[in-house]
Design a protein around this motif. Structure first.
Motif, PDB file in Angstrom:
ATOM      1  N   GLU A 166      19.048  85.450  77.442  1.00  0.00           N
ATOM      2  CA  GLU A 166      20.267  86.225  77.220  1.00  0.00           C
ATOM      3  C   GLU A 166      21.378  85.776  78.170  1.00  0.00           C
ATOM      4  N   LYS A 207      25.000  83.977  77.132  1.00  0.00           N
ATOM      5  CA  LYS A 207      26.330  84.476  77.496  1.00  0.00           C
ATOM      6  C   LYS A 207      27.151  83.392  78.171  1.00  0.00           C
ATOM      7  N   GLU A 236      19.516  92.522  80.000  1.00  0.00           N
ATOM      8  CA  GLU A 236      20.263  93.444  79.148  1.00  0.00           C
ATOM      9  C   GLU A 236      19.917  94.906  79.416  1.00  0.00           C
TER      10      GLU A 236
END
Length: 212
Positions: free
Chosen positions: A188, A192, A49
């Protein structure tokens, strides 16, 4: 100026990395040193991120290579801490059985453990990030366990293994009844991917992060 083969490979890899992030050209006067791109990639392998903001800060002169080196050290220490929190010494099979039994998916007495190489489907998966475990249940039900705790290597190999790990999850959803994913590094990214799946596929994944 004549460049060595290694330097040339680094330049090409950095250009490909920037292109993958949507950076195809730099404004006049903006520098993006290869060493900076390499360090951003290594940080982003654990904290995806942050990659866009880090590249932006480098381009704007807000981050130097020395500062990136310190950020990389902090990222490495944080990753090690996350691995300790997730009990890396505990075998994958013990963690997997505990999680699945707690969720009512199976009873330990009914589970038969198999190594990934014992299963016919091994050739459909990327080998560097292969599943950690296969659990066989009654009525031909099968569960595959993915665990990113053993992932390591250079910045380039981290990025390649991240893609392979995600592809292996997709392969697992297509070939197994359930996919249990322990994601200490790429939580993360896996999240997604799961969100992008069709609902019937999403229901077949159990995703656990570094502190679960």
């Amino acid at each position: 100026m004549k460049l060595s083969d290694n330097t040339l490979r680094r330049f090409i890899w950095a250009a490909q990395y920037l292109d993958a992030e949507g950076i195809t050209e730099l404004p006049s006067g903006v520098r993006m040193p290869v060493a900076a791109v390499e360090r951003v990639a290594r940080i982003a392998a654990r904290q995806p991120e942050k990659r866009q903001q880090l590249l932006k800060d480098v381009a704007e002169g807000k981050l130097t290579i020395v500062e990136l080196r310190e950020l990389l050290k902090k990222s490495t220490r944080a990753a090690a801490k996350r691995r300790r929190i997730s009990n890396p010494e505990e075998p994958s099979e013990k963690r997997a059985l505990a999680v699945l039994e707690a969720r009512g998916v199976l009873k330990r007495s009914d589970a038969v453990l198999a190594t990934f190489q014992d299963i016919d489907h091994w050739s459909y998966f990327d080998s560097h990030t292969k599943p950690a475990l296969v659990i066989l249940l009654s009525r031909d039900r099968r569960i595959i366990v993915m665990d990113d705790r053993s992932i390591g290597g250079t910045a380039a190999s981290f990025m390649r293994q991240r893609r392979e790990f995600l592809r292996n999850i997709l392969a697992g959803v297509g070939l197994y009844d359930l996919v249990l994913v322990f994601a200490s590094i790429w939580y993360e990214d896996v999240g997604k991917l799961v969100c992008a799946m069709r609902p019937e596929m999403r229901q077949r994944i159990i995703l656990l992060g570094p502190e679960e």
